[in-house]
Design an enzyme around this catalytic site. Sequence first.
Site, mmCIF file in Angstrom:
data_model
loop_
_atom_site.group_PDB
_atom_site.id
_atom_site.type_symbol
_atom_site.label_atom_id
_atom_site.label_comp_id
_atom_site.label_asym_id
_atom_site.label_seq_id
_atom_site.Cartn_x
_atom_site.Cartn_y
_atom_site.Cartn_z
ATOM 1 C CG ASP A 38 -1.696 1.219 1.452
ATOM 2 O OD1 ASP A 38 -2.098 1.489 2.601
ATOM 3 O OD2 ASP A 38 -1.899 1.951 0.461
ATOM 4 C CG ASP A 224 -3.790 4.413 -1.777
ATOM 5 O OD1 ASP A 224 -4.662 4.736 -0.952
ATOM 6 O OD2 ASP A 224 -3.040 3.430 -1.619
HETATM 7 C C1 LIG Z 1 -5.907 -1.262 2.547
HETATM 8 C C2 LIG Z 1 -6.718 -0.112 3.170
HETATM 9 N N1 LIG Z 1 -7.245 0.756 2.104
HETATM 10 C C3 LIG Z 1 -8.364 0.413 1.358
HETATM 11 O O1 LIG Z 1 -8.744 1.158 0.465
HETATM 12 C C4 LIG Z 1 -9.110 -0.858 1.623
HETATM 13 C C5 LIG Z 1 -9.913 -0.966 2.750
HETATM 14 N N2 LIG Z 1 -10.609 -2.090 2.940
HETATM 15 C C6 LIG Z 1 -10.562 -3.102 2.023
HETATM 16 C C7 LIG Z 1 -11.346 -4.334 2.242
HETATM 17 N N3 LIG Z 1 -9.779 -3.028 0.905
HETATM 18 C C8 LIG Z 1 -9.056 -1.930 0.695
HETATM 19 N N4 LIG Z 1 -8.243 -1.859 -0.391
HETATM 20 C C9 LIG Z 1 -8.187 -3.018 -1.281
HETATM 21 C C10 LIG Z 1 -7.093 -2.863 -2.281
HETATM 22 C C11 LIG Z 1 -5.970 -3.620 -2.404
HETATM 23 C C12 LIG Z 1 -5.253 -3.150 -3.504
HETATM 24 C C13 LIG Z 1 -5.983 -2.138 -4.011
HETATM 25 O O2 LIG Z 1 -7.113 -1.944 -3.232
HETATM 26 C C14 LIG Z 1 -6.579 2.051 1.848
HETATM 27 C C15 LIG Z 1 -6.672 2.980 3.059
HETATM 28 C C16 LIG Z 1 -5.950 4.296 2.781
HETATM 29 C C17 LIG Z 1 -4.524 4.047 2.363
HETATM 30 N N5 LIG Z 1 -4.455 3.163 1.218
HETATM 31 C C18 LIG Z 1 -5.127 1.861 1.427
#
Ligand SMILES: CCN(C(=O)c1cnc(C)nc1NCc1ccco1)[C@H]1CCCNC1
Length: 339
Positions: A38, A224
């Site tokens: 991330d 992101d």
């Molecule tokens: C990981 C926490 N995030 C999400 O948006 C998020 C939340 N909850 C779930 C279930 N999935 C998410 N992201 C899935 C994903 C994987 C790769 C692309 O997106 C974000 C929070 C802000 C910083 N950046 C990350």
Amino acid sequence: DELFPSNGTTPLTNYLDTQYYGEISIGSPAQMFNVVFDTGSANLWVPSSHCSPLYTACFTHNRYDAAISRTHIRNGTGFSIQYASGNVRGFLSEDVVVVGGIPVVQVFAEATALPAIPFIFAKFDGVLGMGYPNTAIDGITPVFDRIMSQHILKEEVFSVYYSKDQTHQPGGELVLGGTDPNYYTGSFNYIGISQAGKWEVNMKGVSVGAEKLFCRDGCKAVIDTGSSYITGPASSVSVLIKTIGATELAEGGFTVNCDLVKSLPSVTFHLGGHGYVLTVEDYILWQSQFGEDICSVTFRGLDVPPPTGPVWILGANFIARYYTEFDRHNNRIGFATAV
Ligand SMILES: CCN(C(=O)c1cnc(C)nc1NCc1ccco1)[C@H]1CCCNC1
């Protein structure tokens, strides 16, 4: 090379084009975890064996057990990371973390409180932040910084490929120390990051069709890898949604009539002198449920409060179209057309 069998590459799994994650190990013997790599955060956390099973999101994911790891080093400092829907809380531990075959001794967080929303929907166990050290909570040195300080990478960069549909194997790939030419064509266009210590650039505008409708005087865009969608200020996104004739769903998503999809305009993000076009194939998620087709729009309105916001967030569906190189040596981001 011979030392690290997978030479810094990690295959990723693509879950419904909305979650991309890869495997790391923590501890000796290795405890395996699926994590999101991330760029929107800079800490590593995984569920803890000390997490009460009352937290469903802990119960349904892999949990780290310090007691069975020979290389565990106790820390115990409190930890809390804020997400839109709640905080992940726990305490710090230290152990050997292996990412892409590269071992590092890493301080990370054992989560003992994991909000059900959104993590009961997560196919991944935890999050491995690939952001800059100054955005790391508790001043913890991030994983990629620990790897760079070993001076084993050819280049101080990492690259991300996200596939566009779940049938493609692998669903994605993280490369530590370079790029993978198998997954992009043409050359990279680079943009310097707009402020020290964040994977954020200045965006020059957002066009729908040929009209530059939003961000006309410039705005911030975070790249992101951990976000599923493209988000923008709610006022702009609601105009965007109306312009393409989408309608709002109950839980905040937007859908369009699948018959109209092919007539929808492209959306272009102007970054660093180039226009990055997303066609309907890139921003419509076409899912067949119970025999009927649902065409959902992968844009979301999200008002991030200042000083971080207002900001656009370019997430997985942007990266699936544009292979992305995150360059820590030159503090810049490179985009090439993904294969
Ligand atoms: C990981 C926490 N995030 C999400 O948006 C998020 C939340 N909850 C779930 C279930 N999935 C998410 N992201 C899935 C994903 C994987 C790769 C692309 O997106 C974000 C929070 C802000 C910083 N950046 C990350």
